[in-house]
Design a protein around this motif. Structure first.
Motif, mmCIF file in Angstrom:
data_model
loop_
_atom_site.group_PDB
_atom_site.id
_atom_site.type_symbol
_atom_site.label_atom_id
_atom_site.label_comp_id
_atom_site.label_asym_id
_atom_site.label_seq_id
_atom_site.Cartn_x
_atom_site.Cartn_y
_atom_site.Cartn_z
ATOM 1 N N ARG A 62 0.852 -1.194 0.000
ATOM 2 C CA ARG A 62 0.000 0.000 0.000
ATOM 3 C C ARG A 62 0.883 1.238 0.000
ATOM 4 N N GLN A 64 1.180 5.337 -0.033
ATOM 5 C CA GLN A 64 0.450 6.548 0.322
ATOM 6 C C GLN A 64 1.285 7.752 -0.069
ATOM 7 N N PRO A 69 -4.092 7.360 -0.325
ATOM 8 C CA PRO A 69 -3.726 6.131 -1.036
ATOM 9 C C PRO A 69 -3.474 6.361 -2.524
ATOM 10 N N HIS A 71 -3.005 4.524 -6.380
ATOM 11 C CA HIS A 71 -3.555 3.393 -7.128
ATOM 12 C C HIS A 71 -2.415 2.443 -7.465
ATOM 13 N N THR A 72 -2.672 1.142 -7.349
ATOM 14 C CA THR A 72 -1.668 0.128 -7.655
ATOM 15 C C THR A 72 -2.238 -0.837 -8.691
ATOM 16 N N TRP A 89 2.411 1.916 -9.515
ATOM 17 C CA TRP A 89 1.539 2.721 -8.666
ATOM 18 C C TRP A 89 1.565 4.160 -9.180
#
Length: 121
Positions: A62, A64, A69, A71-72, A89
């Motif tokens: 994840r 940030q 957040p 996007h991956t 990402w």
């Protein structure tokens, strides 16, 4: 996005009065398969409207950007013929981030929520 054998080329386009204009091009190269100290942010780039990168991991991490957040996307989703554990990402920078020229703080957390990497741009 255009992929090549050596790396991943990412292009950013913006729509203007006279059509689409390319505003940034970056080529990201994946880290070696078994590095001694892997860095999630070793392949990270930033332009005026986008922060993005490429990392290698067996599980998604994840990311940030300033606490928000990113996007991956699993690389294999874009190229099913590639079996490597790569992830792309990206995060679209907010207009107030651009006006204030705030620093960009990147944080990577594993599936348990532990911080695995940090970077300030």
């Amino acid at each position: 996005m255009v992929t090549s054998r050596a790396g991943l080329q990412l292009s950013v386009y913006t729509k203007g009065w006279f059509g689409w204009k390319m505003s940034a091009v970056s080529i990201l190269y994946p880290s070696p398969k078994n590095p001694s100290s892997p860095s999630v942010f070793s392949e990270t780039s930033m332009d005026s409207s986008l922060v993005f990168g490429l990392y290698r991991s067996t599980e998604p991490i994840r990311i940030q950007v300033n606490g928000q957040p990113a996007h991956t996307i699993p690389y294999q989703q874009l190229r099913p013929d590639v079996s490597e554990d790569l992830y792309i990402w990206y995060y679209e920078r907010q207009p107030d981030m651009l006006e204030n020229k705030d620093k960009v703080h990147l944080t990577a957390r594993d599936v348990n929520g532990s911080i695995v990497d940090r970077l300030d741009l």
